[in-house]
Design a protein around this motif. Structure first.
Motif, mmCIF file in Angstrom:
data_model
loop_
_atom_site.group_PDB
_atom_site.id
_atom_site.type_symbol
_atom_site.label_atom_id
_atom_site.label_comp_id
_atom_site.label_asym_id
_atom_site.label_seq_id
_atom_site.Cartn_x
_atom_site.Cartn_y
_atom_site.Cartn_z
ATOM 1 N N GLY A 171 0.827 -1.202 0.000
ATOM 2 C CA GLY A 171 0.000 0.000 0.000
ATOM 3 C C GLY A 171 0.861 1.253 0.000
ATOM 4 N N ILE A 172 0.308 2.316 -0.515
ATOM 5 C CA ILE A 172 1.042 3.583 -0.625
ATOM 6 C C ILE A 172 1.223 4.222 0.741
ATOM 7 C CG2 ILE A 172 0.892 5.937 -1.545
ATOM 8 C CD1 ILE A 172 -0.520 4.635 -4.028
ATOM 9 N N THR A 173 0.161 4.289 1.509
ATOM 10 C CA THR A 173 0.218 4.928 2.818
ATOM 11 C C THR A 173 1.174 4.207 3.762
ATOM 12 O OG1 THR A 173 -2.079 5.616 2.516
ATOM 13 C CG2 THR A 173 -1.201 5.771 4.736
ATOM 14 N N ALA A 174 1.180 2.876 3.686
ATOM 15 C CA ALA A 174 2.020 2.075 4.581
ATOM 16 C C ALA A 174 3.488 2.059 4.166
ATOM 17 C CB ALA A 174 1.497 0.644 4.640
ATOM 18 N N THR A 175 3.779 2.559 2.982
ATOM 19 C CA THR A 175 5.160 2.528 2.480
ATOM 20 C C THR A 175 5.816 3.888 2.654
ATOM 21 O OG1 THR A 175 4.589 0.844 0.841
ATOM 22 C CG2 THR A 175 6.608 2.099 0.457
ATOM 23 N N GLY A 176 6.835 3.929 3.472
ATOM 24 C CA GLY A 176 7.557 5.173 3.689
ATOM 25 C C GLY A 176 8.652 5.384 2.650
ATOM 26 N N ILE A 177 9.089 6.602 2.545
ATOM 27 C CA ILE A 177 10.151 6.972 1.604
ATOM 28 C C ILE A 177 11.436 6.195 1.897
ATOM 29 C CG2 ILE A 177 11.695 8.878 0.975
ATOM 30 C CD1 ILE A 177 8.953 9.005 -0.379
ATOM 31 N N ASP A 178 11.736 6.003 3.171
ATOM 32 C CA ASP A 178 12.967 5.282 3.528
ATOM 33 C C ASP A 178 12.935 3.847 3.011
ATOM 34 O OD1 ASP A 178 14.053 7.509 4.730
ATOM 35 O OD2 ASP A 178 13.381 6.958 6.748
ATOM 36 N N ALA A 179 11.765 3.214 3.032
ATOM 37 C CA ALA A 179 11.637 1.844 2.519
ATOM 38 C C ALA A 179 11.886 1.808 1.017
ATOM 39 C CB ALA A 179 10.259 1.277 2.845
ATOM 40 N N VAL A 180 11.390 2.815 0.307
ATOM 41 C CA VAL A 180 11.599 2.893 -1.149
ATOM 42 C C VAL A 180 13.087 3.072 -1.451
ATOM 43 C CG1 VAL A 180 11.116 4.216 -3.255
ATOM 44 C CG2 VAL A 180 9.280 3.789 -1.596
ATOM 45 N N ILE A 181 13.735 3.954 -0.709
ATOM 46 C CA ILE A 181 15.166 4.219 -0.907
ATOM 47 C C ILE A 181 15.986 2.948 -0.630
ATOM 48 C CG2 ILE A 181 17.142 5.506 0.023
ATOM 49 C CD1 ILE A 181 15.084 7.844 0.491
ATOM 50 N N GLY A 209 1.678 -11.934 -3.919
ATOM 51 C CA GLY A 209 0.527 -12.404 -4.684
ATOM 52 C C GLY A 209 -0.269 -11.266 -5.292
ATOM 53 N N PHE A 210 -1.190 -11.635 -6.165
ATOM 54 C CA PHE A 210 -2.025 -10.659 -6.859
ATOM 55 C C PHE A 210 -3.047 -10.070 -5.899
ATOM 56 C CE2 PHE A 210 -5.794 -9.825 -9.624
ATOM 57 C CZ PHE A 210 -5.266 -8.734 -10.282
ATOM 58 N N ARG A 211 -3.127 -8.733 -5.861
ATOM 59 C CA ARG A 211 -4.016 -8.023 -4.943
ATOM 60 C C ARG A 211 -5.072 -7.203 -5.661
ATOM 61 N NH1 ARG A 211 -1.676 -3.991 -2.327
ATOM 62 N NH2 ARG A 211 -3.262 -4.055 -0.738
ATOM 63 N N GLY A 212 -5.298 -7.482 -6.947
ATOM 64 C CA GLY A 212 -6.262 -6.699 -7.713
ATOM 65 C C GLY A 212 -5.563 -5.600 -8.491
ATOM 66 N N CYS A 213 -6.349 -4.726 -9.063
ATOM 67 C CA CYS A 213 -5.821 -3.639 -9.895
ATOM 68 C C CYS A 213 -5.009 -2.675 -9.041
ATOM 69 C CB CYS A 213 -6.978 -2.909 -10.572
ATOM 70 S SG CYS A 213 -6.463 -1.458 -11.513
ATOM 71 N N GLY A 214 -3.739 -2.529 -9.366
ATOM 72 C CA GLY A 214 -2.864 -1.624 -8.622
ATOM 73 C C GLY A 214 -3.336 -0.186 -8.658
ATOM 74 N N LEU A 215 -3.955 0.208 -9.766
ATOM 75 C CA LEU A 215 -4.439 1.587 -9.871
ATOM 76 C C LEU A 215 -5.669 1.807 -8.989
ATOM 77 C CD1 LEU A 215 -3.931 2.325 -13.667
ATOM 78 C CD2 LEU A 215 -2.457 2.900 -11.746
ATOM 79 N N LEU A 216 -6.590 0.855 -8.982
ATOM 80 C CA LEU A 216 -7.755 0.996 -8.098
ATOM 81 C C LEU A 216 -7.331 0.933 -6.632
ATOM 82 C CD1 LEU A 216 -10.548 -1.054 -9.895
ATOM 83 C CD2 LEU A 216 -10.238 1.428 -9.798
ATOM 84 N N ASN A 217 -6.350 0.091 -6.332
ATOM 85 C CA ASN A 217 -5.823 0.037 -4.964
ATOM 86 C C ASN A 217 -5.246 1.396 -4.573
ATOM 87 O OD1 ASN A 217 -6.498 -2.665 -4.989
ATOM 88 N ND2 ASN A 217 -4.399 -3.398 -5.186
ATOM 89 N N ALA A 218 -4.511 2.013 -5.491
ATOM 90 C CA ALA A 218 -3.924 3.334 -5.227
ATOM 91 C C ALA A 218 -5.020 4.379 -5.027
ATOM 92 C CB ALA A 218 -2.998 3.738 -6.370
ATOM 93 N N ALA A 219 -6.025 4.346 -5.906
ATOM 94 C CA ALA A 219 -7.117 5.324 -5.814
ATOM 95 C C ALA A 219 -7.850 5.198 -4.480
ATOM 96 C CB ALA A 219 -8.081 5.143 -6.980
ATOM 97 N N GLU A 274 -6.719 4.604 -1.666
ATOM 98 C CA GLU A 274 -5.956 5.200 -0.560
ATOM 99 C C GLU A 274 -5.910 6.724 -0.617
ATOM 100 O OE1 GLU A 274 -2.295 3.440 0.880
ATOM 101 O OE2 GLU A 274 -2.440 1.956 -0.735
ATOM 102 N N MET A 275 -6.363 7.301 -1.715
ATOM 103 C CA MET A 275 -6.223 8.738 -1.915
ATOM 104 C C MET A 275 -7.522 9.488 -1.598
ATOM 105 S SD MET A 275 -3.105 9.120 -2.898
ATOM 106 C CE MET A 275 -2.411 7.663 -2.137
ATOM 107 N N PRO A 276 -7.415 10.758 -1.205
ATOM 108 C CA PRO A 276 -8.616 11.560 -0.953
ATOM 109 C C PRO A 276 -9.478 11.694 -2.218
ATOM 110 C CG PRO A 276 -6.647 12.665 -0.121
ATOM 111 C CD PRO A 276 -6.180 11.487 -0.918
ATOM 112 N N ALA A 277 -10.749 11.929 -2.023
ATOM 113 C CA ALA A 277 -11.729 11.939 -3.118
ATOM 114 C C ALA A 277 -11.349 12.822 -4.302
ATOM 115 C CB ALA A 277 -13.096 12.341 -2.576
ATOM 116 N N ASN A 278 -10.847 13.994 -4.071
ATOM 117 C CA ASN A 278 -10.567 14.922 -5.172
ATOM 118 C C ASN A 278 -9.077 15.071 -5.470
ATOM 119 O OD1 ASN A 278 -13.323 15.602 -5.665
ATOM 120 N ND2 ASN A 278 -13.282 16.822 -3.795
#
Length: 197
Positions: A28-38, A106-116, A118-122
């Motif tokens: 998930g995007i929210t659960a992933t910090g910048i340090d983990a990406v680096i 494993g497969f968790r569904g559409c990555g784009l819908l998963n991303a959406a 987690e994001m605010p409505a607008n």
């Protein structure tokens, strides 16, 4: 003397995008910090900020990269097909290909819908995901428009039905860890198209 293959060294931006893509999808995007990406990318912290001004910019790049990845799969699947009917079914095949990638958890569904989700409505990120989904819908409509369907409004209605099958199947495939749901939806779409001719 053995020939050693030359491995192309990825630029820091590509390493960061690859790492972000894996982590955002798996955790998930929210659960992933910048340090983990680096850390996953194996680059210096400054490399992140030299390529992306913020995590939000990295997320936007991830969404664009994921969208392009699907477009490339669709192009590969549809290039040599002779008619719009086959190319509509190739949309499902490209989603199936995406679902069958070797995901770490494993497969968790559409990555784009998963991303959406987690994001605010607008948010800009949700708007970017919507643009991708609208582009997929436009592809389906364009290909259906090639077929000899003459009933007024039928192409628009069929486009909606096919896209509902596509999005529903990808969601169910992710929830139930059943990527064959996409193949079953493809069969249903095939039957809908046949009934419309």
């Amino acid at each position: 003397m053995a020939i050693v293959p030359v491995r192309k060294k990825l630029p820091a931006r590509e390493k960061l995008l690859k790492a972000a893509g894996e982590l955002f999808y798996d955790h998930g995007i929210t659960a992933t910090g910048i340090d983990a990406v680096i850390a996953r990318a194996g680059v210096a912290k400054m490399s992140l900020y030299n390529n992306f001004k913020s995590k939000s910019e990295l997320v936007a790049a991830y969404i664009d990269a994921r969208h392009q990845e699907w477009l490339d799969l669709y192009a590969k699947r549809s290039t040599d097909l002779s008619n719009g009917w086959e190319r509509v079914l190739a949309v499902f095949d490209a989603y199936q290909d995406h679902a069958e990638f070797d995901y770490e958890n494993g497969f968790r569904g559409c990555g784009l819908l998963n991303a959406a989700a987690e994001m605010p409505a607008n948010s800009a990120e949700r708007a970017a995901v919507n643009r991708h989904k609208q582009e997929v819908k436009a592809i389906v409509k364009r290909e259906l428009s090639e077929l000899p369907i003459t009933e007024p409004g039928r192409i628009e209605q069929l486009t909606e039905h096919v896209c509902f099958l596509l999005e529903g199947s990808i969601s169910l495939a992710g929830l139930a860890a059943d990527t064959q749901a996409i193949e079953r939806a493809r069969t249903m779409a095939d039957q809908l198209i046949e009934q419309s001719l």
